[in-house]
Design a protein around this motif. Structure first.
Motif, PDB file in Angstrom:
ATOM      1  N   GLU A 301       5.485  21.868  23.820  1.00 42.65           N
ATOM      2  CA  GLU A 301       6.677  21.506  24.546  1.00 42.65           C
ATOM      3  C   GLU A 301       6.483  19.847  25.378  1.00 42.65           C
ATOM      4  N   GLY A 302       5.186  19.911  23.994  1.00 41.42           N
ATOM      5  CA  GLY A 302       4.614  18.206  24.511  1.00 41.42           C
ATOM      6  C   GLY A 302       3.964  18.207  26.124  1.00 41.42           C
ATOM      7  N   MET A 303       3.593  16.916  26.048  1.00 40.93           N
ATOM      8  CA  MET A 303       2.536  16.480  27.589  1.00 40.93           C
ATOM      9  C   MET A 303       2.067  15.078  28.084  1.00 40.93           C
ATOM     10  N   GLU A 304       2.027  15.264  28.636  1.00 42.53           N
ATOM     11  CA  GLU A 304       2.061  13.883  29.656  1.00 42.53           C
ATOM     12  C   GLU A 304       0.821  13.837  30.214  1.00 42.53           C
ATOM     13  N   PHE A 305       0.580  12.992  30.356  1.00 42.39           N
ATOM     14  CA  PHE A 305      -1.067  13.377  31.864  1.00 42.39           C
ATOM     15  C   PHE A 305      -1.375  11.730  32.074  1.00 42.39           C
ATOM     16  N   VAL A 306      -1.687  11.571  33.200  1.00 43.22           N
ATOM     17  CA  VAL A 306      -2.371  10.072  33.941  1.00 43.22           C
ATOM     18  C   VAL A 306      -3.340   9.747  33.622  1.00 43.22           C
ATOM     19  N   SER A 307      -4.076   8.404  33.195  1.00 43.10           N
ATOM     20  CA  SER A 307      -5.620   8.994  33.689  1.00 43.10           C
ATOM     21  C   SER A 307      -6.075   7.325  33.923  1.00 43.10           C
ATOM     22  N   ILE A 308      -6.908   6.931  34.722  1.00 44.35           N
ATOM     23  CA  ILE A 308      -7.330   6.035  35.433  1.00 44.35           C
ATOM     24  C   ILE A 308      -9.397   5.467  34.825  1.00 44.35           C
ATOM     25  N   LEU A 309      -9.178   5.136  34.427  1.00 48.68           N
ATOM     26  CA  LEU A 309     -10.623   3.834  34.426  1.00 48.68           C
ATOM     27  C   LEU A 309     -11.113   3.273  35.497  1.00 48.68           C
ATOM     28  N   PRO A 310     -12.524   3.369  35.808  1.00 46.77           N
ATOM     29  CA  PRO A 310     -12.639   2.341  37.467  1.00 46.77           C
ATOM     30  C   PRO A 310     -12.736   0.597  36.890  1.00 46.77           C
ATOM     31  N   THR A 311     -11.613   0.186  36.361  1.00 47.77           N
ATOM     32  CA  THR A 311     -11.793  -1.315  35.615  1.00 47.77           C
ATOM     33  C   THR A 311     -10.783  -2.280  36.391  1.00 47.77           C
ATOM     34  N   THR A 312     -10.076  -3.250  36.485  1.00 51.78           N
ATOM     35  CA  THR A 312      -8.742  -3.330  36.193  1.00 51.78           C
ATOM     36  C   THR A 312      -8.313  -4.064  34.954  1.00 51.78           C
ATOM     37  N   SER A 313      -9.607  -3.788  33.811  1.00 49.49           N
ATOM     38  CA  SER A 313      -9.120  -5.073  33.317  1.00 49.49           C
ATOM     39  C   SER A 313      -9.766  -3.888  31.995  1.00 49.49           C
ATOM     40  N   PRO A 314      -9.696  -2.317  31.429  1.00 48.31           N
ATOM     41  CA  PRO A 314     -10.081  -1.803  30.224  1.00 48.31           C
ATOM     42  C   PRO A 314     -10.574  -2.118  29.516  1.00 48.31           C
ATOM     43  N   ALA A 315     -11.446  -1.436  28.810  1.00 45.81           N
ATOM     44  CA  ALA A 315     -11.412  -1.767  27.335  1.00 45.81           C
ATOM     45  C   ALA A 315     -12.210  -0.788  26.624  1.00 45.81           C
ATOM     46  N   ILE A 316     -10.585   0.033  25.980  1.00 42.38           N
ATOM     47  CA  ILE A 316     -10.568   0.798  25.101  1.00 42.38           C
ATOM     48  C   ILE A 316     -10.703   1.092  23.651  1.00 42.38           C
ATOM     49  N   GLU A 317     -11.331   1.640  22.735  1.00 39.68           N
ATOM     50  CA  GLU A 317     -11.699   0.954  21.675  1.00 39.68           C
ATOM     51  C   GLU A 317     -10.655   2.382  20.765  1.00 39.68           C
ATOM     52  N   GLU A 318      -9.956   1.672  19.869  1.00 32.70           N
ATOM     53  CA  GLU A 318      -9.048   3.162  19.274  1.00 32.70           C
ATOM     54  C   GLU A 318     -10.136   3.064  17.757  1.00 32.70           C
ATOM     55  N   PHE A 319      -9.772   4.328  17.262  1.00 36.23           N
ATOM     56  CA  PHE A 319     -11.015   5.055  15.913  1.00 36.23           C
ATOM     57  C   PHE A 319      -9.947   5.298  14.992  1.00 36.23           C
ATOM     58  N   ALA A 320      -8.549   5.307  14.799  1.00 33.76           N
ATOM     59  CA  ALA A 320      -7.890   5.990  14.106  1.00 33.76           C
ATOM     60  C   ALA A 320      -6.569   4.728  13.677  1.00 33.76           C
ATOM     61  N   SER A 321      -6.481   3.848  14.553  1.00 37.18           N
ATOM     62  CA  SER A 321      -5.362   3.143  14.386  1.00 37.18           C
ATOM     63  C   SER A 321      -5.488   1.759  13.615  1.00 37.18           C
ATOM     64  N   LYS A 322      -4.355   0.962  13.731  1.00 38.09           N
ATOM     65  CA  LYS A 322      -4.609  -0.301  12.910  1.00 38.09           C
ATOM     66  C   LYS A 322      -5.544  -1.561  13.701  1.00 38.09           C
ATOM     67  N   LYS A 323      -5.781  -0.913  15.616  1.00 34.89           N
ATOM     68  CA  LYS A 323      -6.587  -1.366  16.002  1.00 34.89           C
ATOM     69  C   LYS A 323      -8.025  -0.791  15.624  1.00 34.89           C
ATOM     70  N   SER A 324      -8.374   0.080  15.000  1.00 30.00           N
ATOM     71  CA  SER A 324      -9.567   0.729  15.256  1.00 30.00           C
ATOM     72  C   SER A 324     -10.547   0.019  14.286  1.00 30.00           C
ATOM     73  N   VAL A 325     -11.881   0.280  15.240  1.00 30.56           N
ATOM     74  CA  VAL A 325     -13.419  -0.079  14.957  1.00 30.56           C
ATOM     75  C   VAL A 325     -13.399  -0.082  13.368  1.00 30.56           C
ATOM     76  N   TRP A 326     -13.233   0.824  12.754  1.00 26.46           N
ATOM     77  CA  TRP A 326     -13.294   1.174  11.596  1.00 26.46           C
ATOM     78  C   TRP A 326     -12.458  -0.173  10.558  1.00 26.46           C
ATOM     79  N   ASN A 327     -11.221  -0.062  11.076  1.00 26.15           N
ATOM     80  CA  ASN A 327     -10.556  -1.333  10.975  1.00 26.15           C
ATOM     81  C   ASN A 327     -11.354  -3.040  10.269  1.00 26.15           C
TER      82      ASN A 327
END
Length: 363
Positions: A301-327
């Motif tokens: 049925e799909g899924m929708e979520f909202v998330s918060i982080l305690p900073t106004t300019s979060p640093a999210i590192e991706e693991f499996a995309s073209k922005k991945s740290v592996w890449n």
């Protein structure tokens, strides 16, 4: 290395208060220790038509996300301001509530639709880590009634009888229902876009056919977020799509509230240990500790979520995309780390080039 056990199981809110004027649900840190440990809090307000949340302030900064309703009204007095701002709220709106801001909330609708708002915030200054504590101006648990008649008389230049009338007339607690025909202050449409941001209507940061939509809200896009010191992400996954592994690289937690649908979530933490592998569904809250890697796969049925982080300019590192740290790693380092052939490393890398943080299901 010492083993650290974290209970990360997602939890549903408990009803804290219910009356004619609506209900308030809360996640308590005693039943959900991760809230206290990561200093995150959450609550949910349900207002039936004419339901009114009495004016209050709280010991935490938070954002409200409107899950349902089109006739919500919030009145707010920001710290060090002597002016009330009145704003209209509808489904998809994000409204920051800075620490110490005074607010009241009202469902101005005359049909049967409830206004439902989930609040997510950080509780580093809270009396109880992991929980919001509210201070009501008046009512059965209000500040006015806490002072003696002598103090109220002196403060407001009244006699004892008048002071008692002032402090004791309102016996309602938290939420009350107003009589039909009460004319509440009108929302100020000029200020709305400064203080409210409709994330449902906002352009996507990432949109993938069959995968879904990812939106991130920072102070750069919505300066008023700075007042609450929080960042917000909104993810809508299509059927069986994946929100691929990612982690926060700046030492902040992430708190996810599932607005609709269901799916599976895995979290990997210290020592490469899978800290969570479970089903998650609408109404549940998930808290992911700093640096832990999280991924979700939606059900049919799909899924929708909202998330918060305690900073106004979060640093999210991706693991499996073209922005991945592996890449980002040089091929030789990646090859040694994975202990694979150069050909396999190249295959691995080329697969990542084709994906974003949202991955559609494989046919």
């Amino acid at each position: 290395m010492a083993s650290m056990d974290f209970d990360l199981s997602p939890k549903t809110a408990q009803k804290l208060f219910e009356g004619e004027g609506g209900s308030y649900y809360s996640w308590s840190s005693s039943g959900f220790p991760m809230l206290g440990e990561q200093k995150v809090g959450a609550g949910k307000l349900v207002l039936p038509p004419r339901g009114f949340a009495l004016p209050h302030y709280a010991d935490s900064s938070k954002i409200g996300y409107v899950l349902q309703g089109s006739d919500g009204i919030v009145g707010m007095v920001l710290p060090n301001s002597s002016e009330e701002v009145v704003l209209r709220l509808k489904k998809g709106d994000v409204i920051p509530v800075p620490l110490g801001a005074l607010s009241w909330w009202y469902n101005n609708g005359d049909h049967s639709e409830e206004v439902v708002i989930v609040f997510l915030g950080e509780t580093s200054k809270s009396f109880i880590p992991g929980e919001f504590t509210y201070f009501f101006l008046n009512g059965g648990q209000g500040i006015m009634g806490g002072f003696s008649s002598e103090f109220i008389s002196r403060a407001y230049k009244m006699n004892g009888k008048e002071a008692s009338k002032l402090a004791k007339s309102q016996t309602g607690i938290l939420l009350i229902k107003l009589e039909p025909g009460v004319s509440m202050p009108q929302p100020n449409n000029k200020i709305v876009e400064k203080m409210v941001y409709n994330i449902d209507a906002a352009p996507a940061d990432v949109a993938v056919n069959g995968g879904g939509v990812f939106k991130t809200l920072t102070a750069a896009k919505f300066p008023f977020l700075e007042e609450a010191g929080l960042g917000v992400n909104h993810v809508r996954l299509e059927a069986n799509a994946m929100h691929s592994p990612s982690y926060t690289a700046d030492g902040t937690f992430q708190a996810f509230y599932v607005a609709s649908g269901a799916g599976r979530v895995q979290v990997v933490g210290i020592g490469g240990k899978r800290a969570l592998d479970t089903r998650i569904q609408a109404g549940q809250l998930l808290v992911v500790p700093r640096f832990f890697v999280v991924a979700q796969i939606a059900d049919s049925e799909g899924m929708e979520f909202v998330s918060i982080l305690p900073t106004t300019s979060p640093a999210i590192e991706e693991f499996a995309s073209k922005k991945s740290v592996w890449n980002a790693l040089s091929p030789m380092v990646s090859q040694i780390t994975l202990s694979v052939t150069p050909e396999f490393e190249e295959f691995f890398r080329s697969n990542m080039q084709k994906t974003t943080i949202l991955i559609p299901p494989t046919n």
